[in-house]
Design a protein around this motif. Structure first.
Motif, PDB file in Angstrom:
ATOM      1  N   ALA A 179      10.138   3.066   7.119  1.00 42.53           N
ATOM      2  CA  ALA A 179       9.374   2.000   6.482  1.00 42.53           C
ATOM      3  C   ALA A 179       8.069   1.856   7.255  1.00 42.53           C
ATOM      4  O   ALA A 179       8.055   1.894   8.484  1.00 42.53           O
ATOM      5  CB  ALA A 179      10.152   0.690   6.506  1.00 42.53           C
ATOM      6  N   SER A 180       6.970   1.714   6.505  1.00 38.90           N
ATOM      7  CA  SER A 180       5.663   1.519   7.131  1.00 38.90           C
ATOM      8  C   SER A 180       4.949   0.371   6.445  1.00 38.90           C
ATOM      9  O   SER A 180       5.195   0.095   5.271  1.00 38.90           O
ATOM     10  CB  SER A 180       4.818   2.794   7.031  1.00 38.90           C
ATOM     11  N   VAL A 181       4.072  -0.292   7.194  1.00 38.13           N
ATOM     12  CA  VAL A 181       3.194  -1.300   6.600  1.00 38.13           C
ATOM     13  C   VAL A 181       1.764  -0.943   6.983  1.00 38.13           C
ATOM     14  O   VAL A 181       1.485  -0.549   8.113  1.00 38.13           O
ATOM     15  CB  VAL A 181       3.528  -2.752   7.019  1.00 38.13           C
ATOM     16  N   GLY A 182       0.886  -1.056   5.995  1.00 35.56           N
ATOM     17  CA  GLY A 182      -0.524  -0.780   6.209  1.00 35.56           C
ATOM     18  C   GLY A 182      -1.278  -2.034   6.588  1.00 35.56           C
ATOM     19  O   GLY A 182      -0.834  -3.148   6.334  1.00 35.56           O
ATOM     20  N   GLY A 183      -2.431  -1.809   7.179  1.00 34.81           N
ATOM     21  CA  GLY A 183      -3.307  -2.916   7.525  1.00 34.81           C
ATOM     22  C   GLY A 183      -4.292  -3.192   6.407  1.00 34.81           C
ATOM     23  O   GLY A 183      -4.122  -2.747   5.265  1.00 34.81           O
ATOM     24  N   SER A 184      -5.340  -3.916   6.731  1.00 28.08           N
ATOM     25  CA  SER A 184      -6.383  -4.261   5.776  1.00 28.08           C
ATOM     26  C   SER A 184      -7.028  -2.981   5.245  1.00 28.08           C
ATOM     27  O   SER A 184      -7.192  -2.024   6.001  1.00 28.08           O
ATOM     28  CB  SER A 184      -7.426  -5.130   6.478  1.00 28.08           C
ATOM     29  N   PRO A 185      -7.373  -2.868   4.009  1.00 23.87           N
ATOM     30  CA  PRO A 185      -7.422  -3.899   2.987  1.00 23.87           C
ATOM     31  C   PRO A 185      -6.200  -3.954   2.079  1.00 23.87           C
ATOM     32  O   PRO A 185      -6.121  -4.841   1.232  1.00 23.87           O
ATOM     33  CB  PRO A 185      -8.639  -3.483   2.152  1.00 23.87           C
ATOM     34  N   ASP A 186      -5.237  -3.028   2.204  1.00 20.27           N
ATOM     35  CA  ASP A 186      -4.182  -2.979   1.188  1.00 20.27           C
ATOM     36  C   ASP A 186      -2.861  -3.640   1.570  1.00 20.27           C
ATOM     37  O   ASP A 186      -2.154  -4.112   0.707  1.00 20.27           O
ATOM     38  CB  ASP A 186      -3.934  -1.549   0.719  1.00 20.27           C
ATOM     39  N   PHE A 187      -2.493  -3.678   2.845  1.00 21.23           N
ATOM     40  CA  PHE A 187      -1.257  -4.316   3.314  1.00 21.23           C
ATOM     41  C   PHE A 187      -0.032  -3.824   2.537  1.00 21.23           C
ATOM     42  O   PHE A 187       0.788  -4.613   2.083  1.00 21.23           O
ATOM     43  CB  PHE A 187      -1.346  -5.840   3.243  1.00 21.23           C
ATOM     44  N   MET A 188       0.088  -2.505   2.379  1.00 24.10           N
ATOM     45  CA  MET A 188       1.164  -1.924   1.580  1.00 24.10           C
ATOM     46  C   MET A 188       2.420  -1.680   2.420  1.00 24.10           C
ATOM     47  O   MET A 188       2.339  -1.169   3.539  1.00 24.10           O
ATOM     48  CB  MET A 188       0.722  -0.596   0.967  1.00 24.10           C
ATOM     49  N   LEU A 189       3.563  -2.044   1.850  1.00 23.31           N
ATOM     50  CA  LEU A 189       4.865  -1.696   2.410  1.00 23.31           C
ATOM     51  C   LEU A 189       5.303  -0.415   1.698  1.00 23.31           C
ATOM     52  O   LEU A 189       5.327  -0.370   0.466  1.00 23.31           O
ATOM     53  CB  LEU A 189       5.883  -2.803   2.163  1.00 23.31           C
ATOM     54  N   THR A 190       5.598   0.619   2.466  1.00 28.56           N
ATOM     55  CA  THR A 190       6.026   1.895   1.900  1.00 28.56           C
ATOM     56  C   THR A 190       7.308   2.325   2.583  1.00 28.56           C
ATOM     57  O   THR A 190       7.410   2.281   3.809  1.00 28.56           O
ATOM     58  CB  THR A 190       4.946   2.979   2.084  1.00 28.56           C
TER      59      THR A 190
END
Length: 151
Positions: free
Chosen positions: A88-99
């Motif tokens: 599981a990963s989480v992105g930072g700005s601007p999208d803040f996506m959980l993948t």
């Protein structure tokens, strides 16, 4: 093991020996995770459309590359407990996506906007890998994945 700038540092506590692994893209690094078997490490990059590189450990041979999880940087990543088949990963700005990834097949299992502000951590439930928790600025969110039926 820890990251700073565009390096992963490997510190052997018993000897004080320090070795390094440089970012594959030359950009900074955002997150690091160790597989439950300790035979793999995941290194998440920063930059335009960054990747997550999976290396064997301790040989540090590039084994897999995960693409398309976020736009500019990864904030956190973790392997699923037990078998470690998912990341599981989480992105930072601007999208803040959980993948959520099936990393062995370099495939995205789940992708969703996690929140509209910084996410600092994502984790799998130790009892049920279909349940995740994300946390960040002013929020804690619980996620439930629909897992395929076992044949």
């Amino acid at each position: 093991m820890y990251i700073s700038g565009n390096l992963v540092h490997f510190l052997t506590l018993s000897t004080g020996e320090l070795s390094y692994l440089r970012s594959a893209s030359g950009h900074g690094l955002g997150a690091l995770a160790v597989h439950p078997s300790k035979q793999f490490i995941a290194v998440a990059e920063k930059g335009v459309m960054p990747v997550i590189n999976i290396f064997t450990y301790p040989g540090l041979r590039l084994d897999r590359v995960l693409r398309g999880g976020t736009e500019t940087a990864y904030a956190h990543l973790t392997f699923s407990p037990g078998d470690g088949f998912k990341i599981a990963s989480v992105g930072g700005s601007p999208d803040f996506m959980l993948t959520v990834w099936d990393w062995r097949h370099e495939a995205i299992v789940l992708r969703s906007k996690a929140f509209s502000q910084d996410i600092f951590r994502v984790s799998f439930s130790p009892e049920n890998e279909g349940i995740l928790t994300s946390s960040g600025i002013g929020q804690i969110r619980f996620w439930k994945m629909a897992l395929p039926l076992q044949a």
